[in-house]
Design an enzyme around this catalytic site. Structure first.
Site, mmCIF file in Angstrom:
data_model
loop_
_atom_site.group_PDB
_atom_site.id
_atom_site.type_symbol
_atom_site.label_atom_id
_atom_site.label_comp_id
_atom_site.label_asym_id
_atom_site.label_seq_id
_atom_site.Cartn_x
_atom_site.Cartn_y
_atom_site.Cartn_z
ATOM 1 N N GLU A 141 0.766 -1.312 -0.012
ATOM 2 C CA GLU A 141 -0.044 -0.011 -0.175
ATOM 3 C C GLU A 141 0.814 1.245 0.015
ATOM 4 O OE1 GLU A 141 -2.163 -0.169 3.582
ATOM 5 O OE2 GLU A 141 -2.675 -2.441 3.341
ATOM 6 N N LYS B 42 2.176 4.622 1.433
ATOM 7 C CA LYS B 42 2.147 5.290 2.563
ATOM 8 C C LYS B 42 1.871 6.828 2.603
ATOM 9 C CE LYS B 42 5.071 5.264 6.897
ATOM 10 N NZ LYS B 42 4.534 6.724 7.328
ATOM 11 N N ASP C 175 1.004 10.494 3.533
ATOM 12 C CA ASP C 175 1.743 11.349 4.280
ATOM 13 C C ASP C 175 0.615 12.270 4.975
ATOM 14 O OD1 ASP C 175 3.578 12.733 5.838
ATOM 15 O OD2 ASP C 175 4.619 13.415 4.052
ATOM 16 N N TYR D 107 -7.083 2.112 5.832
ATOM 17 C CA TYR D 107 -6.269 0.989 5.557
ATOM 18 C C TYR D 107 -5.952 -0.071 6.688
ATOM 19 C CZ TYR D 107 -3.377 4.361 7.846
ATOM 20 O OH TYR D 107 -2.678 5.444 8.644
ATOM 21 N N LYS E 113 10.610 3.522 2.845
ATOM 22 C CA LYS E 113 10.611 5.079 2.784
ATOM 23 C C LYS E 113 11.223 5.356 1.436
ATOM 24 C CE LYS E 113 8.566 6.730 6.463
ATOM 25 N NZ LYS E 113 9.338 7.909 7.276
ATOM 26 N N CYS F 9 32.697 20.995 29.037
ATOM 27 C CA CYS F 9 31.596 21.269 28.902
ATOM 28 C C CYS F 9 31.068 22.821 28.419
ATOM 29 C CB CYS F 9 30.492 20.864 29.825
ATOM 30 S SG CYS F 9 28.848 21.270 29.688
ATOM 31 N N CYS G 242 28.748 24.240 31.536
ATOM 32 C CA CYS G 242 28.965 24.178 33.000
ATOM 33 C C CYS G 242 30.659 24.350 33.009
ATOM 34 C CB CYS G 242 28.469 23.191 33.799
ATOM 35 S SG CYS G 242 29.249 21.564 33.342
ATOM 36 N N CYS H 2 30.049 15.519 29.282
ATOM 37 C CA CYS H 2 30.087 16.381 30.540
ATOM 38 C C CYS H 2 30.105 15.413 31.795
ATOM 39 C CB CYS H 2 29.405 17.640 30.588
ATOM 40 S SG CYS H 2 29.156 18.338 31.927
ATOM 41 N N CYS I 151 25.714 20.396 36.080
ATOM 42 C CA CYS I 151 25.489 20.940 34.864
ATOM 43 C C CYS I 151 23.997 21.498 34.559
ATOM 44 C CB CYS I 151 25.902 20.035 33.829
ATOM 45 S SG CYS I 151 25.960 20.781 31.969
HETATM 46 S S1 IVH Z 1 -0.607 0.653 9.028
HETATM 47 C C1 IVH Z 1 -0.224 -1.410 13.142
HETATM 48 N N1 IVH Z 1 -0.710 1.483 6.426
HETATM 49 O O1 IVH Z 1 2.138 5.691 8.758
HETATM 50 C C2 IVH Z 1 0.191 -0.529 11.559
HETATM 51 N N2 IVH Z 1 0.038 3.103 8.178
HETATM 52 O O2 IVH Z 1 4.790 5.392 10.406
HETATM 53 C C3 IVH Z 1 -0.509 0.797 11.845
HETATM 54 N N3 IVH Z 1 0.365 5.344 7.357
HETATM 55 O O3 IVH Z 1 0.873 5.772 12.068
HETATM 56 C C4 IVH Z 1 -0.147 1.417 10.585
HETATM 57 N N4 IVH Z 1 -0.246 5.166 5.413
HETATM 58 O O4 IVH Z 1 -0.327 7.234 9.934
HETATM 59 C C5 IVH Z 1 -0.376 1.812 7.658
HETATM 60 N N5 IVH Z 1 -1.234 2.191 4.289
HETATM 61 C C6 IVH Z 1 -0.890 2.380 5.327
HETATM 62 C C7 IVH Z 1 -0.396 3.779 5.751
HETATM 63 C C8 IVH Z 1 0.094 4.223 7.145
HETATM 64 C C9 IVH Z 1 0.303 5.932 6.004
HETATM 65 C C10 IVH Z 1 0.908 6.136 8.294
HETATM 66 C C11 IVH Z 1 0.166 5.850 9.747
HETATM 67 C C12 IVH Z 1 1.005 5.674 10.571
HETATM 68 C C13 IVH Z 1 2.334 5.523 9.952
HETATM 69 C C14 IVH Z 1 3.261 4.752 10.542
#
Ligand code: IVH
Length: 706
Positions: free
Chosen positions: A124, A126, A128, A234, A322, A427, A430, A445, A451
Site C-alpha cells: 500500500e 504510505k 503522508d 487501511y 521509505k 562542557c 558548565c 560532560c 551542569c
Molecule cells: S498501517 C499497525 N498503512 O504511517 C500498523 N499506516 O509510520 C499501523 N500510514 O501511523 C499503520 N499509510 O499514520 C499503515 N497504508 C498505510 C499507511 C500508514 C500511512 C501512516 C500511519 C501510521 C504511520 C506509521
C-alpha cells in the site's frame, strides 16, 4: 560564521537581539496560535539560548520585549482524551531493498516457512497525513480519535463528521467496528487553501500534511468543515467480528462499506513482486494528487499477522519502505555543541537555510567528534577522510522524519584560512571536564547534577510524553521555571511542590504575564493528576542512561512494586550478589544497562532527589507481565531441541505474550522445559534438578494452541 557573543560589537549585538526577538515572537505565534510550528523545539531552544547569551554579554541592551522574560503560553483549551481499545501503532522503517529482503527473511524464519514457500504481501502507498480511528457501534459513527501516543488520543469526533469521505452510518457492518486510516489533503485542495489564505492575509501552511493536521485539530468544527480534508481507510482496531481473512479482503470490505481506499494497493505474491510494485509507485509519485512518503508492506494473511504479533510499538508483520533521502548543498555557518540529558556533547551544524525535499533546514546533526574529523569509531576514514569545518559547503540530507544530517563536504569550495574544528574538552554549559571513555563515540560532560544543561534536559525528559506527560508543562515551561527566582523547578520533586510553594509567594503565578487564574488552576490540576503513576513510567522518567521505555517496562514487570524495585537496586552491587544476578537475568536487561541503573541509585545526590520525588507520588504496581489467564503466566520456561510446529522465535514470543519468562538456560528457577527432538544437556539438567519436562505437543496443549 556566527560570532561568540563576546566578539560582537555593541551595534551587532543590538541588531541581533532585535532579530531574535522577532524570530522568537514569530515562532511563538506559529506554535501556540496557528498549530503550525515553523521551527523545531531544538531550534527554538537554540534561539532562546543565543538570546540569553547575548543578553548576558550586553545586559544594558536587553529589550523590553525580550523572550527571556516571557513565560510559556497559557494552557490552551484542548480536546478531550480518549483511550484506544486497541493500541494505534507505528511502523518500523526501511530505506533500501536489502532492508526489505531482510524483513522478508525474518518473517519467514519466524513463521518457519521453507525456501520454496511464497509469502504474499499487501503493498500500500504510505500516505503522508495523520492517522485517525473511527469507531462505529451498531453502524453509527460514535467516535473519532487521533493517534496521540498510541494509547490515548484526542477526541475529534465533531471535526471528523465534517469530512466527506467519512460515512456517519454504515450498514452490514460488525456491531463494533473501528476503521483506521489517514486524513490527508490533496495537492489541488492544498494549493487552493493557501491561495485563499494569501488573499485573506492569513498564514500559509508549509505542506499538505501540516495543513491536514492543523485543519483536523480545530476546536471549532466549522473551520474543519471549510477545509477540504479526505480520508483513506487501511487498517482497523476493535472488531466484534472479523472483517476478512486477508489484509486485501479487509480493505475491499471497508471499501464495500463505503470507505475510500487507496487505488494503488496491490497484492504481491512474494517480496520481489512487492519491490517491483514499490518502484512502480515511486515512478508515479510526482504525478499523484496526494503526498506519499513511501510504501507499506503487510503480510497479507491475517492468521499469519496474528501469529507474528507485535514488538513494543510496531507490528512484526509490516514495514514501511521509505523513499530515498533528499539532498541539498549549503554553507555550514557554525558548529555548536548541545549538551544532552546524559551529558553527551552533540555537535550541531548551523546551516544557511536550504530547502531539502520541501522542508527548510537550518540545523543538522554532525553526530560526534570523529564524524567531524572524517573517521569512524574504529579510526578508519569516512568521506575519504575529509574533515568538516565551519565555513565549508556541505551536503545535507533528510530521510523521512529523521533529523537532517550532514553527509559530505566539497573541499574545492573550502574558503581560505579555515581551521580544523577543535572539539571542546570542557562542557560549554558548565565548564566541567568533558570526558570520552574508551569504546564510547561520545564525549560527555562530567558535571552531572551541577551542569544546568543536563539538569534541564533531564527535567524535559521527565515531563515528556512517554514519561509524566503533564498537560500544560512542556519544554518551554521547564526552561522558564528552571531559571525562576521565585518558583524554581530544579528537580522533578519541585514540580509536585509547585502549588504549595506558590501559595506562600508574594507574587502569585496567576498574576504573572502569560498566566491567569484558569491556566494556573489547570496546571496544578494536571500536575496532581500525575501523582498517581505506573511504576514503568516512573522508572523511565528518571532518565537513567540506557534505561529506555521498553527497559523500564521490563523492570517494572519483573519487580512489580516501587518498594521491591528500590530495595533490589539499592542492595545490588555491580557484577556481584544475588540482587545483581536477578537484575541481569531479566530477559532484555544487559550488563551495561544494569550497571548504569545500579550506579545511578548509588549516587547520593541523585538518589536523594529520587527519594524526594517518590515521596510526592502514589506509584502504582505493575502486574507481572500479562496476568492473562494463562497456565504459564509468571513461569520461567526453557525451549530446547528442535520445535516442529513453530520456530523458536515464535515459541518465545508466544510464551511471553502469555506472561511467561523465557530463559536460555536451565536452573533451579526454571519451572518448565519444553524439549523437542535432539534436546541434549538442557533436558538432562532439567531431569537432574527435577524440573518439569514436556514435549512440543504437550506445550501446545497446555497453552491452548493444539
Ligand atoms: S498501517 C499497525 N498503512 O504511517 C500498523 N499506516 O509510520 C499501523 N500510514 O501511523 C499503520 N499509510 O499514520 C499503515 N497504508 C498505510 C499507511 C500508514 C500511512 C501512516 C500511519 C501510521 C504511520 C506509521
Amino acid at each position: 560564521m556566527v560570532k561568540k557573543p563576546q566578539q560582537l560589537s555593541k551595534a551587532e549585538a543590538a541588531a541581533e537581539l532585535e532579530e531574535l526577538a522577532a524570530a522568537l515572537a514569530r515562532a511563538n505565534t506559529a506554535y501556540h496560535t496557528e498549530d503550525a510550528p515553523e521551527i523545531s523545539d531544538a531550534e527554538y531552544d537554540a534561539l532562546k539560548r543565543r538570546n540569553a547569551a547575548i543578553e548576558s554579554a550586553f545586559p544594558h541592551l536587553k529589550r523590553p520585549d525580550s523572550a527571556s522574560d516571557q513565560v510559556g503560553a497559557p494552557v490552551g483549551e484542548t480536546f478531550s482524551k480518549v483511550g484506544h481499545s486497541v493500541r494505534m501503532l507505528s511502523l518500523s522503517n526501511a530505506f533500501d531493498e536489502s532492508d526489505i529482503r531482510d524483513f522478508d527473511e525474518t518473517v519467514r524464519r519466524y513463521l518457519g516457512l521453507r525456501d520454496g514457500d511464497d509469502l504474499a504481501y499487501c503493498v500500500e502507498p504510505k500516505i503522508d497525513g495523520l492517522s485517525l480511528s473511527l469507531r462505529y457501534e451498531s453502524g453509527r459513527l460514535v467516535q473519532a480519535a487521533t493517534r496521540g501516543d498510541g494509547e490515548i488520543g484526542e477526541n475529534v469526533t465533531a471535526n471528523a463528521m465534517t469530512i466527506g469521505d467519512i460515512p456517519h452510518s454504515i450498514s452490514d457492518a460488525p456491531d463494533v467496528l473501528e476503521v483506521r486510516g489517514e486524513v490527508y489533503m490533496s495537492h489541488p485542495d492544498f494549493a487552493a487553501l493557501n491561495a485563499r489564505a494569501e488573499v485573506e492575509g492569513s498564514k500559509a501552511f508549509a505542506n499538505p500534511r501540516n495543513a491536514a493536521a492543523g485543519s483536523l485539530r480545530q476546536l471549532d468544527a466549522e473551520i474543519t468543515r471549510s477545509r477540504p480534508l479526505k480520508f483513506f481507510a487501511y487498517a482497523w482496531g476493535e472488531l466484534s467480528a472479523p472483517l476478512a481473512d486477508t489484509q486485501i479482503a479487509a480493505i475491499e470490505r471497508m471499501a464495500a462499506l463505503g470507505f475510500s481506499t487507496n487505488p494503488l494497493t496491490r497484492i504481491c505474491g512474494n517480496v520481489s513482486d512487492a519491490l517491483a510494485h514499490y518502484r512502480e509507485i515511486e515512478q508515479q509519485r510526482s504525478s499523484l494528487s496526494f503526498d506519499i512518503d513511501g510504501v507499506v508492506y503487510k503480510v497479507n494473511d491475517l492468521e499469519l499477522q496474528r501469529r507474528l504479533g507485535f514488538r513494543s510499538t510496531t507490528p512484526r508483520w509490516a514495514i514501511a519502505h521509505k523513499f530515498p533521502a533528499e539532498l541539498a548543498w549549503t554553507t555550514l555557518e557554525a558548529i555548536d555543541i548541545q549538551v544532552g540529558r546524559t551529558g553527551a556533547l552533540s555537535p550541531v551544524a548551523r546551516l544557511q537555510p536550504v530547502t531539502v525535499g520541501g522542508v527548510v533546514v537550518s540545523n543538522a546533526t554532525l553526530h560526534n567528534e570523529d564524524y567531524i574529523a572524517g573517521r569512524d569509531s574504529n579510526g578508519d576514514p569516512i568521506r575519504d577522510g575529509k574533515d568538516i569545518r565551519e565555513g565549508d559547503r556541505v551536503q545535507v540530507y533528510r530521510a523521512g522524519d529523521v533529523i537532517p544530517k550532514v553527509a559530505d563536504v566539497d573541499l574545492s569550495q573550502r574558503p581560505e584560512g579555515t581551521e580544523p574544528y577543535v572539539f571542546p574538552d570542557t562542557c560549554p554549559e558548565c565548564g566541567s571536564e568533558a570526558i570520552r571513555e574508551e569504546g564510547d563515540a561520545v564525549r560527555r560532560c562530567s558535571g552531572g547534577i551541577i551542569c544546568p544543561a543536563q539538569t534541564v534536559e533531564k527535567l524535559k525528559h521527565f515531563i515528556s510524553r512517554a514519561a509524566f506527560d503533564i498537560d500544560g508543562l512542556g519544554a518551554k515551561q521547564i526552561e522558564m521555571f528552571f531559571n525562576d527566582a521565585d518558583l524554581p523547578i530544579r528537580e522533578p520533586a519541585d514540580i509536585f511542590t509547585l502549588r504549595e510553594r506558590d501559595a506562600i509567594n508574594l507574587t502569585r503565578l496567576k498574576n504573572r504575564d502569560g498566566f491567569g487564574e484558569k491556566s494556573v488552576t489547570n496546571l496544578f490540576e494536571s500536575i496532581d493528576k500525575k501523582r498517581i503513576i505506573p511504576l514503568n513510567r516512573l522508572i523511565f522518567s528518571l532518565g537513567i542512561r540506557h534505561v529506555g521505555e521498553s527497559a523500564a517496562a521490563l523492570l517494572a514487570a519483573n519487580y512489580n512494586s516501587w518498594a521491591k524495585f528500590e530495595t533490589a537496586i539499592t542492595n545490588a552491587r555491580v557484577g556481584e550478589g544475588s540482587d545483581w544476578e536477578e537484575l541481569v537475568a531479566i530477559d532484555g536487561v544487559g550488563h551495561v544497562m544494569a550497571a548504569s541503573l545500579v550506579t545511578a541509585f548509588h549516587q547520593e545526590r541523585e538518589r536523594a532527589s529520587i527519594d524526594r520525588l517518590v515521596e510526592q507520588l502514589d506509584v502504582q504496581n505493575v502486574e507481572p507481565r500479562a496476568t492473562v489467564d494463562s497456565p504459564v503466566a509468571g513461569k520461567t520456561v526453557v525451549f530446547t531441541g528442535t520445535l516442529e510446529k513453530m520456530t523458536r522465535a515464535e515459541a518465545k514470543a508466544r510464551a511471553e505474550a502469555l506472561g511467561a519468562k523465557v530463559s536460555g538456560s536451565v536452573s533451579a528457577k526454571t519451572d518448565l522445559v519444553v524439549a523437542g527432538p535432539g534436546a541434549g544437556s538442557k533436558a538432562k539438567k532439567a531431569e537432574e534438578l527435577g524440573v518439569e519436562l514436556i514435549d512440543e505437543d504437550a506445550w501446545r496443549e497446555l497453552i491452548g494452541d493444539a
